[in-house]
Write an enzyme that holds these catalytic residues in place. Structure first.
Site, PDB file in Angstrom:
ATOM      1  N   PRO A  26       0.834  -1.209   0.000  1.00  0.00           N
ATOM      2  CA  PRO A  26       0.000   0.000   0.000  1.00  0.00           C
ATOM      3  C   PRO A  26       0.869   1.260   0.000  1.00  0.00           C
ATOM      4  O   PRO A  26       1.868   1.340   0.712  1.00  0.00           O
ATOM      5  CB  PRO A  26      -0.789  -0.114   1.305  1.00  0.00           C
ATOM      6  CG  PRO A  26      -0.706  -1.543   1.691  1.00  0.00           C
ATOM      7  CD  PRO A  26       0.588  -2.054   1.175  1.00  0.00           C
ATOM      8  N   GLU A  27       0.462   2.226  -0.823  1.00  0.00           N
ATOM      9  CA  GLU A  27       1.199   3.488  -0.924  1.00  0.00           C
ATOM     10  C   GLU A  27       0.288   4.628  -0.479  1.00  0.00           C
ATOM     11  O   GLU A  27      -0.758   4.387   0.136  1.00  0.00           O
ATOM     12  CB  GLU A  27       1.706   3.662  -2.359  1.00  0.00           C
ATOM     13  CG  GLU A  27       2.610   2.513  -2.804  1.00  0.00           C
ATOM     14  CD  GLU A  27       3.066   2.620  -4.249  1.00  0.00           C
ATOM     15  OE1 GLU A  27       3.246   3.761  -4.747  1.00  0.00           O
ATOM     16  OE2 GLU A  27       3.254   1.563  -4.896  1.00  0.00           O
ATOM     17  N   ARG A  39      13.990  -3.573  -7.677  1.00  0.00           N
ATOM     18  CA  ARG A  39      12.552  -3.332  -7.785  1.00  0.00           C
ATOM     19  C   ARG A  39      12.109  -3.431  -9.238  1.00  0.00           C
ATOM     20  O   ARG A  39      12.778  -2.914 -10.145  1.00  0.00           O
ATOM     21  CB  ARG A  39      12.202  -1.937  -7.243  1.00  0.00           C
ATOM     22  CG  ARG A  39      12.609  -1.699  -5.808  1.00  0.00           C
ATOM     23  CD  ARG A  39      11.845  -2.566  -4.821  1.00  0.00           C
ATOM     24  NE  ARG A  39      10.447  -2.217  -4.763  1.00  0.00           N
ATOM     25  CZ  ARG A  39       9.956  -1.273  -3.963  1.00  0.00           C
ATOM     26  NH1 ARG A  39      10.757  -0.568  -3.174  1.00  0.00           N
ATOM     27  NH2 ARG A  39       8.671  -1.035  -3.941  1.00  0.00           N
TER      28      ARG A  39
END
Length: 269
Positions: free
Chosen positions: A2-3, A259
């Protein structure tokens, strides 16, 4: 993970559900998800009213009547559900806060946590976070001033929580796409015009993410139709091998700082 938009969505919806309510019971199923003796945690939290819920970066802050704060970071795989025992998803729950017959379930807190802090401890834990991207005080000039102090790849800088608070893998990809800039580009090679585009893109993408309920698919409560609405709006994130909605080129994936990084090789330069 979650951002900013996901946590802002959680904050807004939870305010409607539990603001000013009293925590009637606390259940700890995984001691590593909290930061103290479970009995002391329960004693401090139970029978406390939720005075306010705030967000800072990717954190949620549940402010209690006794001036203590429950600091939540969901990390990778963490999410929440609010409802009755019969509505609860068939998933392992690490922590549960009860409000009568309704409960707030914290699920997937293997890397995440729900810690209890006093005001000074809370301030200390959040001290290293950078500015909030959507704050009105965070102007284009402030953004450019901060960006001028950075070097290296753009993606790495956007993920740096001391640079800006709340942006992660998904929204860094979407921000770069909207700005037409490759996330692999070196900051020193981004001119003033593109830096302004990046700022505008950041504001627009994050606001759209919040308005659409973020990209996480699990609903917060039974009948929640908002949460996860941004998932189908993603232009490049998690879309490797698919056609770009803007130009038709194939979205590619590249690893930056371990990433996954998604972009359109034609639209972004």
């Amino acid at each position: 993970m979650p951002e900013l938009p996901e946590m802002e969505n959680y904050k807004n919806l939870l305010k409607q559900k539990i603001a000013n309510q009293v925590i009637t019971d606390v259940q700890i199923n995984r001691e590593k998800s909290i930061n103290m003796n479970p009995e002391f945690f329960k004693k401090t939290v139970q029978r406390q009213q939720i005075i306010d819920i705030k967000r800072r970066g990717k954190h949620l802050l549940f402010q209690l009547q006794n001036e203590q704060t429950l600091l939540l970071h969901l990390m990778l795989g963490g999410w929440m559900f609010y409802g009755t025992e019969s509505e609860k998803p068939n998933r392992t729950v690490q922590v549960r806060l009860s409000f009568g017959e309704h409960h707030l379930y914290f699920i997937g807190l293997r890397l995440g946590y729900l810690h209890l802090y006093n005001p000074s401890q809370t301030e200390e834990k959040l001290a290293d976070l950078g500015p909030e991207p959507l704050n009105l005080e965070f102007t284009l000039n402030e953004f450019i001033k901060k960006l001028n102090t950075k070097h290296g790849r753009l993606k790495t800088t956007l993920l740096d929580q001391s640079f800006l608070a709340g942006i992660g893998n998904c929204y860094s990809a979407e921000i770069c796409f909207k700005a037409g800039i490759k996330p692999t580009k070196d900051i020193d090679d981004i001119d003033e015009s593109d830096r302004a585009k990046l700022y505008d893109s950041m504001k627009n993408v994050l606001q759209e993410g919040i308005k659409s309920g973020g990209y996480m698919e699990n609903p917060l409560f039974f009948g929640d139709t908002l949460t996860g609405g941004f998932n189908n709006r993603c232009q490049v994130y998690d879309r490797e091998g698919q056609a770009c909605n803007r130009c038709g080129a194939v979205i590619v994936i590249e690893m930056i700082s371990s990433r996954k990084t998604f972009y359109c090789p034609n639209c972004q330069n």
